[in-house]
Design a protein around this motif. Structure first.
Motif, PDB file in Angstrom:
ATOM      1  N   GLU A 151      32.695   1.326  57.449  1.00 38.30           N
ATOM      2  CA  GLU A 151      33.495   2.641  57.338  1.00 38.30           C
ATOM      3  C   GLU A 151      34.453   2.911  57.407  1.00 38.30           C
ATOM      4  N   ASN A 152      35.998   3.355  56.983  1.00 38.82           N
ATOM      5  CA  ASN A 152      37.050   4.102  57.435  1.00 38.82           C
ATOM      6  C   ASN A 152      37.563   2.663  57.712  1.00 38.82           C
ATOM      7  N   LEU A 153      37.742   1.354  56.758  1.00 35.33           N
ATOM      8  CA  LEU A 153      37.997   0.218  57.986  1.00 35.33           C
ATOM      9  C   LEU A 153      39.928   0.557  57.609  1.00 35.33           C
ATOM     10  N   VAL A 154      40.047   0.228  58.874  1.00 36.17           N
ATOM     11  CA  VAL A 154      42.022   0.445  59.021  1.00 36.17           C
ATOM     12  C   VAL A 154      42.899  -0.090  59.547  1.00 36.17           C
ATOM     13  N   GLN A 155      43.735  -1.454  59.564  1.00 40.57           N
ATOM     14  CA  GLN A 155      44.500  -1.311  60.813  1.00 40.57           C
ATOM     15  C   GLN A 155      45.053  -0.447  60.600  1.00 40.57           C
ATOM     16  N   VAL A 156      45.442  -0.051  62.581  1.00 37.12           N
ATOM     17  CA  VAL A 156      46.001   0.856  63.367  1.00 37.12           C
ATOM     18  C   VAL A 156      47.167   0.366  64.129  1.00 37.12           C
TER      19      VAL A 156
ATOM     20  N   GLY B  25      28.078   5.082  62.871  1.00 39.04           N
ATOM     21  CA  GLY B  25      28.606   6.448  64.170  1.00 39.04           C
ATOM     22  C   GLY B  25      29.403   5.423  64.998  1.00 39.04           C
ATOM     23  N   VAL B  26      29.496   4.781  64.877  1.00 40.28           N
ATOM     24  CA  VAL B  26      30.217   3.468  66.826  1.00 40.28           C
ATOM     25  C   VAL B  26      31.248   3.108  65.703  1.00 40.28           C
ATOM     26  N   ARG B  27      32.505   3.303  66.409  1.00 42.80           N
ATOM     27  CA  ARG B  27      33.875   2.704  66.108  1.00 42.80           C
ATOM     28  C   ARG B  27      33.687   1.410  66.837  1.00 42.80           C
ATOM     29  N   ILE B  28      34.107   0.203  65.683  1.00 44.32           N
ATOM     30  CA  ILE B  28      34.144  -0.993  66.261  1.00 44.32           C
ATOM     31  C   ILE B  28      35.664  -1.309  66.256  1.00 44.32           C
ATOM     32  N   GLN B  29      36.012  -1.933  66.888  1.00 50.94           N
ATOM     33  CA  GLN B  29      37.780  -2.327  66.997  1.00 50.94           C
ATOM     34  C   GLN B  29      37.663  -3.789  67.703  1.00 50.94           C
ATOM     35  N   VAL B  30      38.497  -4.547  66.501  1.00 50.88           N
ATOM     36  CA  VAL B  30      39.382  -5.119  66.825  1.00 50.88           C
ATOM     37  C   VAL B  30      40.233  -5.658  67.694  1.00 50.88           C
ATOM     38  N   ILE B  31      40.932  -6.349  68.554  1.00 47.79           N
ATOM     39  CA  ILE B  31      42.150  -6.465  68.457  1.00 47.79           C
ATOM     40  C   ILE B  31      42.806  -8.079  68.930  1.00 47.79           C
TER      41      ILE B  31
ATOM     42  N   LEU C 247      43.299 -15.376  68.759  1.00 47.82           N
ATOM     43  CA  LEU C 247      42.928 -14.579  69.699  1.00 47.82           C
ATOM     44  C   LEU C 247      42.721 -13.750  69.502  1.00 47.82           C
ATOM     45  N   PHE C 248      40.835 -12.902  69.671  1.00 45.71           N
ATOM     46  CA  PHE C 248      40.456 -12.275  69.440  1.00 45.71           C
ATOM     47  C   PHE C 248      38.943 -11.252  71.103  1.00 45.71           C
ATOM     48  N   HIS C 249      39.200  -9.280  71.200  1.00 46.76           N
ATOM     49  CA  HIS C 249      38.533  -9.190  71.427  1.00 46.76           C
ATOM     50  C   HIS C 249      38.064  -7.921  70.201  1.00 46.76           C
ATOM     51  N   VAL C 250      36.875  -7.661  71.126  1.00 53.27           N
ATOM     52  CA  VAL C 250      35.641  -6.716  69.815  1.00 53.27           C
ATOM     53  C   VAL C 250      35.048  -5.398  71.190  1.00 53.27           C
ATOM     54  N   TYR C 251      35.772  -4.391  70.765  1.00 54.20           N
ATOM     55  CA  TYR C 251      35.014  -2.922  71.138  1.00 54.20           C
ATOM     56  C   TYR C 251      34.451  -1.824  70.701  1.00 54.20           C
ATOM     57  N   LEU C 252      33.406  -1.758  71.264  1.00 52.82           N
ATOM     58  CA  LEU C 252      32.418  -0.813  70.469  1.00 52.82           C
ATOM     59  C   LEU C 252      32.899   0.789  71.137  1.00 52.82           C
ATOM     60  N   HIS C 253      32.689   1.252  70.478  1.00 50.64           N
ATOM     61  CA  HIS C 253      33.166   2.758  71.187  1.00 50.64           C
ATOM     62  C   HIS C 253      32.107   4.047  70.519  1.00 50.64           C
ATOM     63  N   ASP C 254      31.674   4.505  71.773  1.00 50.17           N
ATOM     64  CA  ASP C 254      30.322   5.049  70.994  1.00 50.17           C
ATOM     65  C   ASP C 254      30.936   6.680  70.836  1.00 50.17           C
ATOM     66  N   ASN C 255      30.239   8.373  70.212  1.00 52.91           N
ATOM     67  CA  ASN C 255      30.588   9.025  70.270  1.00 52.91           C
ATOM     68  C   ASN C 255      30.996  10.065  71.450  1.00 52.91           C
ATOM     69  N   GLN C 256      30.308   9.613  72.978  1.00 52.50           N
ATOM     70  CA  GLN C 256      30.325  10.304  73.827  1.00 52.50           C
ATOM     71  C   GLN C 256      32.076   9.678  74.159  1.00 52.50           C
ATOM     72  N   GLY C 257      32.496   8.527  74.185  1.00 53.35           N
ATOM     73  CA  GLY C 257      33.533   8.170  74.641  1.00 53.35           C
ATOM     74  C   GLY C 257      33.806   6.726  75.582  1.00 53.35           C
ATOM     75  N   ARG C 258      32.687   6.406  74.902  1.00 49.25           N
ATOM     76  CA  ARG C 258      32.505   5.048  76.385  1.00 49.25           C
ATOM     77  C   ARG C 258      32.209   3.851  75.246  1.00 49.25           C
ATOM     78  N   ALA C 259      33.311   3.365  75.942  1.00 50.42           N
ATOM     79  CA  ALA C 259      33.509   1.557  75.514  1.00 50.42           C
ATOM     80  C   ALA C 259      33.200   0.536  76.050  1.00 50.42           C
ATOM     81  N   ASP C 260      32.694  -0.034  74.875  1.00 49.92           N
ATOM     82  CA  ASP C 260      31.898  -1.695  75.885  1.00 49.92           C
ATOM     83  C   ASP C 260      32.354  -2.673  74.717  1.00 49.92           C
ATOM     84  N   ARG C 261      33.427  -4.074  75.720  1.00 53.25           N
ATOM     85  CA  ARG C 261      33.891  -4.726  75.746  1.00 53.25           C
ATOM     86  C   ARG C 261      32.920  -6.166  74.817  1.00 53.25           C
ATOM     87  N   LEU C 262      32.973  -6.499  74.435  1.00 48.42           N
ATOM     88  CA  LEU C 262      31.697  -7.911  74.127  1.00 48.42           C
ATOM     89  C   LEU C 262      32.225  -9.350  74.007  1.00 48.42           C
TER      90      LEU C 262
END
Length: 86
Positions: A5-10, A24-30, A41-56
Motif C-alpha cells: 500500500e501507499n507505494l510512492v517514489q520519494v 504495517g511495515v514500510r519497505i524501502q528500496v534505495i 545497485l540497490f538496498h532494501v530496508y524494512l522499517h517497523d512501527n517502533q522505528g527499528r530498521a532492518d537492512r536485507l
C-alpha cells in the motif's frame, strides 16, 4: 504489487528511493546507477512501527538490476518475501 500500500517514489537524483507499506511495515528500496558495472545497485530496508530498521542487503550490495524499475521491483519482492516468511 497489489499487496503493498501507499507505494510512492520519494527521492530522485543520485539515489532513487521507493517505499510502500505491507502489514504495517514500510519497505524501502534505495537504488543508484553504477557507471562501473552499467547496472543499478540497490538496498532494501524494512522499517517497523517502533522505528527499528532492518537492512536485507549487504554492504556493499550484491543486488543488481538492469534498470531502475527492475531494481525497485526486485527490491520490493525481496521485502515481501522476507515479511511473508515470518
Amino acid at each position: 504489487m497489489e499487496q503493498i500500500e501507499n507505494l510512492v517514489q520519494v527521492e530522485t537524483g543520485p539515489r532513487h528511493v521507493i517505499q510502500g507499506t505491507y502489514q504495517g511495515v514500510r519497505i524501502q528500496v534505495i537504488a543508484g546507477y553504477s557507471i562501473e558495472s552499467d547496472e543499478w545497485l540497490f538496498h532494501v530496508y524494512l522499517h517497523d512501527n517502533q522505528g527499528r530498521a532492518d537492512r536485507l542487503t549487504d554492504r556493499p550490495t550484491s543486488h543488481r538490476a538492469h534498470s531502475l524499475q527492475d531494481a525497485f521491483d526486485q527490491g520490493l519482492e525481496l521485502g515481501l518475501l522476507h515479511l511473508k516468511a515470518k
